[in-house]
Write a protein that holds these residues in place. Structure first.
Motif, mmCIF file in Angstrom:
data_model
loop_
_atom_site.group_PDB
_atom_site.id
_atom_site.type_symbol
_atom_site.label_atom_id
_atom_site.label_comp_id
_atom_site.label_asym_id
_atom_site.label_seq_id
_atom_site.Cartn_x
_atom_site.Cartn_y
_atom_site.Cartn_z
ATOM 1 N N LEU A 1 0.693 -1.457 -0.097
ATOM 2 C CA LEU A 1 -0.109 0.230 0.060
ATOM 3 C C LEU A 1 0.800 1.380 0.151
ATOM 4 O O LEU A 1 2.340 1.190 0.585
ATOM 5 C CB LEU A 1 -1.228 0.140 1.037
ATOM 6 C CG LEU A 1 -2.271 -1.329 1.438
ATOM 7 C CD1 LEU A 1 -2.438 -0.836 2.604
ATOM 8 C CD2 LEU A 1 -2.681 -0.161 0.452
ATOM 9 N N LEU A 2 0.498 2.280 -1.049
ATOM 10 C CA LEU A 2 1.031 3.627 -0.961
ATOM 11 C C LEU A 2 3.291 3.458 -1.192
ATOM 12 O O LEU A 2 3.295 4.447 -1.022
ATOM 13 C CB LEU A 2 0.755 4.735 0.113
ATOM 14 C CG LEU A 2 -0.233 4.507 0.747
ATOM 15 C CD1 LEU A 2 -0.292 5.256 2.473
ATOM 16 C CD2 LEU A 2 -1.195 4.957 -0.342
ATOM 17 N N SER A 3 3.045 2.377 -2.051
ATOM 18 C CA SER A 3 4.955 2.251 -2.171
ATOM 19 C C SER A 3 4.744 1.573 -3.692
ATOM 20 O O SER A 3 3.533 1.798 -4.737
ATOM 21 C CB SER A 3 5.090 0.676 -1.066
ATOM 22 O OG SER A 3 4.320 -0.403 -2.077
ATOM 23 N N GLY A 4 5.829 1.784 -3.810
ATOM 24 C CA GLY A 4 6.451 1.245 -5.864
ATOM 25 C C GLY A 4 7.927 1.839 -6.208
ATOM 26 O O GLY A 4 8.503 2.418 -4.586
ATOM 27 N N ARG A 5 7.940 1.559 -7.015
ATOM 28 C CA ARG A 5 9.463 2.053 -7.556
ATOM 29 C C ARG A 5 10.058 4.055 -8.043
ATOM 30 O O ARG A 5 8.297 4.018 -8.330
ATOM 31 C CB ARG A 5 10.003 1.486 -8.523
ATOM 32 C CG ARG A 5 11.052 1.303 -9.208
ATOM 33 C CD ARG A 5 11.405 0.557 -10.595
ATOM 34 N NE ARG A 5 12.301 1.735 -11.312
ATOM 35 C CZ ARG A 5 13.509 0.283 -11.745
ATOM 36 N NH1 ARG A 5 13.880 -1.169 -12.014
ATOM 37 N NH2 ARG A 5 14.376 1.051 -13.209
ATOM 38 N N ILE A 6 11.012 3.965 -7.466
ATOM 39 C CA ILE A 6 10.916 5.578 -7.827
ATOM 40 C C ILE A 6 12.332 5.567 -8.740
ATOM 41 O O ILE A 6 13.663 4.991 -8.488
ATOM 42 C CB ILE A 6 11.194 6.050 -6.413
ATOM 43 C CG1 ILE A 6 10.227 6.264 -5.490
ATOM 44 C CG2 ILE A 6 11.398 7.754 -7.212
ATOM 45 C CD1 ILE A 6 8.687 6.615 -6.350
ATOM 46 N N THR B 1 11.458 13.776 -9.317
ATOM 47 C CA THR B 1 10.293 14.053 -10.142
ATOM 48 C C THR B 1 9.423 12.801 -9.708
ATOM 49 O O THR B 1 8.342 13.155 -9.096
ATOM 50 C CB THR B 1 9.891 14.145 -11.556
ATOM 51 O OG1 THR B 1 10.495 15.661 -12.321
ATOM 52 C CG2 THR B 1 8.576 14.912 -12.110
ATOM 53 N N PRO B 2 9.437 12.140 -9.844
ATOM 54 C CA PRO B 2 8.514 11.136 -9.787
ATOM 55 C C PRO B 2 8.705 10.680 -8.011
ATOM 56 O O PRO B 2 7.504 10.510 -7.707
ATOM 57 C CB PRO B 2 9.370 9.110 -10.144
ATOM 58 C CG PRO B 2 9.541 9.815 -11.104
ATOM 59 C CD PRO B 2 10.276 11.055 -10.927
ATOM 60 N N LEU B 3 9.527 10.978 -7.746
ATOM 61 C CA LEU B 3 9.282 10.898 -6.583
ATOM 62 C C LEU B 3 8.192 11.556 -5.464
ATOM 63 O O LEU B 3 7.417 11.739 -4.694
ATOM 64 C CB LEU B 3 10.807 11.312 -5.500
ATOM 65 C CG LEU B 3 11.397 11.162 -3.859
ATOM 66 C CD1 LEU B 3 10.403 9.875 -3.147
ATOM 67 C CD2 LEU B 3 11.870 11.382 -3.570
#
Length: 412
Positions: free
Chosen positions: A137-142, A146-148
């Motif tokens: 949840l609320l997580s993923g690759r960065i 800008t994506p961060l």
């Protein structure tokens, strides 16, 4: 024994009811384990547990969920019942402070959720996640600043609602001055690890580790989204032994004693790395354990929580089993994404979302709409059966990931 079950869901209600030799007491909670629950007051719920324990004799307090496991630990400690300490369970829940107890952790640093110009202190690519929560949840690759920044803005939409369920309990369970970041709006950036993963299930009897099972986590190609969990593990015995040893080390590092726990472990370049440790049993794999071992993990959990023994490490019966996910990256009503009527008519399949709910993915793990448990004599047969069910039930297959063994023409 009289057993108090904390934060039970429908699965718990049915599973614990099967333990007919015990008197099971469910303490209902207006909490959802997949979404923030604004009406849930964790301190009021904790007080309800205290009132129950003052009125009735209870021999064991248990929970099968995050948050519930810490409530159970607090109640057990306050009433002199067996179980892991609240601090040990807190260190399992709070991934930053748990990492800081490891001897050789992967890189992991906190960042301010509200930083207008965030930067990763460990570089890119990295993995962003909250200091608590489950299932990606609320997580993923960065992959860059800008994506961060975008990911932090997206996370902030739900962060406060989740935090109000955890922080008040942290303040009761541990010394906030010792763990100040538990009370702040932070996210974690971790070293990005892409490697096979397992769940090591076991228990600590005092300081002694006992293995229950090792379950493989199988992801979709090029994605962290989970295709299935399968048992028994297909890793070589020597690798499994080292993974189990890593789980034992992780439990000892946070001071976890006298309870079931599970540790998620990566196998990278011939070495086991800790993904995270959870201060509870992975009861969601209970059906797999019963199919492969003929043993109930809830029986063992309750026995240990009551001050007894969890018996011995189960033996495989030659059966293989799998828990297969129905994942979507689409947005819309659940009933528009999966055939609800057909799903409800399918044996050993359960919906994880309300048909009327509007869902949207908030992480690279997608939204798990349903799960089905299958067992038989060969993994290939289970895979094929799961693929047939996905074809039949998913209404927007193009929005779902597919295993490499089968990519339908209308999926991508």
């Amino acid at each position: 024994m009289d057993v108090l079950v904390i934060c039970p869901d429908a699965y718990d209600a049915a599973a614990f009811a099967a333990l007919r030799q015990h008197r099971i007491h469910l303490l209902p909670a207006d909490v959802d384990h997949w979404r923030p629950s604004p009406r849930f007051d964790v301190l009021a719920y904790l007080e309800a547990g205290r009132r129950f324990l003052r009125r009735r004799r209870v021999d064991a307090v248990v929970s099968t969920h995050d948050l519930g496991d810490l409530i159970a630990a607090v109640l057990a400690a306050e009433h002199g019942l067996p179980g892991p300490s609240p601090e040990a369970v807190f260190l399992c829940l709070h991934k930053l402070y748990g990492r800081r107890r490891e001897n050789e952790p992967i890189r992991c640093e906190p960042i301010d959720l509200h930083d207008p110009e965030p930067r990763s202190p460990i570089g890119y690519p990295c993995f962003l996640k909250p200091p608590w929560l489950k299932l990606g949840l609320l997580s993923g690759r960065i992959d860059g600043p800008t994506p961060l920044a975008r990911a932090l803005i997206a996370a902030s939409a739900e962060y406060a609602a989740w935090a109000r369920q955890y922080r008040p309990l942290f303040g009761v369970a541990v010394d906030a001055d010792r763990y100040p970041l538990a009370m702040r709006d932070v996210m974690l950036v971790e070293e990005l690890v892409q490697a096979p993963q397992v769940t090591v299930e076991g228990w600590m009897d005092g300081d002694t580790f006992h293995l229950w099972a090792i379950t493989d986590t199988n992801t979709f190609p090029g994605s962290p989204a989970i295709d299935s969990f399968t048992l028994p593990s297909r890793h070589p015995p020597a690798v499994q032994s080292r993974m189990a040893a890593r789980a034992r080390t992780a439990a000892r590092a946070v001071g976890f004693r006298d309870g079931f726990f599970n540790a998620e472990i990566w196998w990278r370049n011939g070495e086991p790395l800790l993904t995270e440790i959870n201060g509870r049993a992975a009861v969601c794999f209970g059906g797999l354990y019963e199919a492969c071992f003929g043993r109930s993990i809830l029986e063992a959990v309750v026995a240990l929580a009551g001050g007894g023994r969890a018996a011995s490490t189960p033996s495989h019966r030659g059966i293989v089993a799998g828990q297969y996910n129905f994942v979507t990256f689409g947005e819309g009503r659940v009933a528009d994404l999966i055939d609800v009527e057909a799903a409800r008519a399918t044996r050993s399949l359960w919906l994880l979302r309300d048909p009327a709910e509007h869902v949207r993915p908030t992480s690279a793990f997608g939204v798990v709409l349903a799960q089905v448990e299958l067992h038989g004599m060969a993994f290939e047969d289970l895979d094929a059966e799961a693929d047939v069910l996905r074809h039949r039930l998913l209404r927007r297959p193009e929005a779902s990931p597919w295993p490499a063994r089968l990519v339908p023409a209308d999926a991508h």
